[in-house]
Design a protein around this motif. Structure first.
Motif, PDB file in Angstrom:
ATOM      1  N   LYS A 164       6.299  27.763-110.833  1.00 56.80           N
ATOM      2  CA  LYS A 164       5.797  28.695-109.825  1.00 56.80           C
ATOM      3  C   LYS A 164       6.469  30.058-109.925  1.00 56.80           C
ATOM      4  O   LYS A 164       6.151  30.958-109.145  1.00 56.80           O
ATOM      5  N   LYS A 165       7.411  30.211-110.863  1.00 53.75           N
ATOM      6  CA  LYS A 165       8.142  31.471-111.023  1.00 53.75           C
ATOM      7  C   LYS A 165       8.762  31.896-109.688  1.00 53.75           C
ATOM      8  O   LYS A 165       8.703  33.063-109.289  1.00 53.75           O
ATOM      9  N   THR A 166       9.360  30.941-109.015  1.00 51.52           N
ATOM     10  CA  THR A 166       9.883  31.174-107.668  1.00 51.52           C
ATOM     11  C   THR A 166      11.328  30.697-107.566  1.00 51.52           C
ATOM     12  O   THR A 166      11.670  29.638-108.103  1.00 51.52           O
ATOM     13  N   VAL A 167      12.130  31.481-106.850  1.00 48.78           N
ATOM     14  CA  VAL A 167      13.501  31.099-106.543  1.00 48.78           C
ATOM     15  C   VAL A 167      13.639  30.998-105.031  1.00 48.78           C
ATOM     16  O   VAL A 167      13.008  31.757-104.297  1.00 48.78           O
ATOM     17  N   TYR A 168      14.455  30.045-104.598  1.00 53.45           N
ATOM     18  CA  TYR A 168      14.640  29.780-103.182  1.00 53.45           C
ATOM     19  C   TYR A 168      16.113  29.904-102.818  1.00 53.45           C
ATOM     20  O   TYR A 168      16.994  29.700-103.659  1.00 53.45           O
ATOM     21  N   LEU A 169      16.354  30.194-101.545  1.00 57.40           N
ATOM     22  CA  LEU A 169      17.714  30.161-101.021  1.00 57.40           C
ATOM     23  C   LEU A 169      17.674  29.454 -99.668  1.00 57.40           C
ATOM     24  O   LEU A 169      17.144  30.007 -98.710  1.00 57.40           O
ATOM     25  N   ARG A 200      15.158  29.569 -94.833  1.00 57.11           N
ATOM     26  CA  ARG A 200      14.885  29.389 -96.257  1.00 57.11           C
ATOM     27  C   ARG A 200      14.163  30.618 -96.767  1.00 57.11           C
ATOM     28  O   ARG A 200      13.078  30.952 -96.275  1.00 57.11           O
ATOM     29  N   LEU A 201      14.759  31.273 -97.734  1.00 58.37           N
ATOM     30  CA  LEU A 201      14.151  32.435 -98.370  1.00 58.37           C
ATOM     31  C   LEU A 201      13.430  32.003 -99.645  1.00 58.37           C
ATOM     32  O   LEU A 201      13.892  31.099-100.345  1.00 58.37           O
ATOM     33  N   SER A 202      12.330  32.675 -99.924  1.00 55.06           N
ATOM     34  CA  SER A 202      11.584  32.451-101.159  1.00 55.06           C
ATOM     35  C   SER A 202      11.365  33.782-101.848  1.00 55.06           C
ATOM     36  O   SER A 202      11.258  34.823-101.197  1.00 55.06           O
ATOM     37  N   CYS A 203      11.277  33.728-103.157  1.00 49.08           N
ATOM     38  CA  CYS A 203      10.989  34.935-103.938  1.00 49.08           C
ATOM     39  C   CYS A 203      10.117  34.536-105.111  1.00 49.08           C
ATOM     40  O   CYS A 203      10.551  33.766-105.972  1.00 49.08           O
TER      41      CYS A 203
END
Length: 120
Positions: A75-80, A19-22
């Motif tokens: 959270k201004k976050t995108v996940y993959l 799982r990637l987070s940005c």
């Protein structure tokens, strides 16, 4: 300034998951589209998945059914979420965001990249 910071890459075996987070930070007014791209050695950077502010998604054919993109606007976050990983998924993964800043400018921002390596 605006920054995108990725995390979650690593070395896994084929069939496993990552799982990637940005996370975006800085003087941000709002974030429009967000996405994940990847670049393998000797290849051009390609779109993996994208998501609008409202949650509409699109995927590269090669990852449909295996990868899921999501975002948390608070959270201004995108996940993959990457499942059933294959050796051909090996690449540097970059997040990308279309950001409106607090000083009324708009720009496309990129993270620094995170390496994903899938062994067979």
């Amino acid at each position: 300034q605006v920054h995108l910071v990725e995390s979650g890459g690593g070395l896994v075996q084929a069939g496993e998951s990552l799982r990637l987070s940005c996370a975006a930070s800085g003087r941000i007014s709002s974030i429009n589209n967000m996405g994940w791209y990847r670049q393998a050695p000797g290849k051009q950077r390609e779109l993996v998945a994208g998501i609008t502010r409202g949650g509409s998604t699109n995927y590269a054919d090669s990852v449909k059914g295996r990868f899921t993109i999501s975002r948390d606007n608070t959270k201004k976050t995108v996940y993959l979420q990457m499942n059933s990983l294959k050796p051909e998924d090996t690449a540097v993964y970059y997040c990308n965001a279309d950001i409106f800043t607090a000083w009324a400018s708009r720009g496309t921002y990129w993270g620094q990249g995170t390496q994903v390596t899938v062994s067979s």
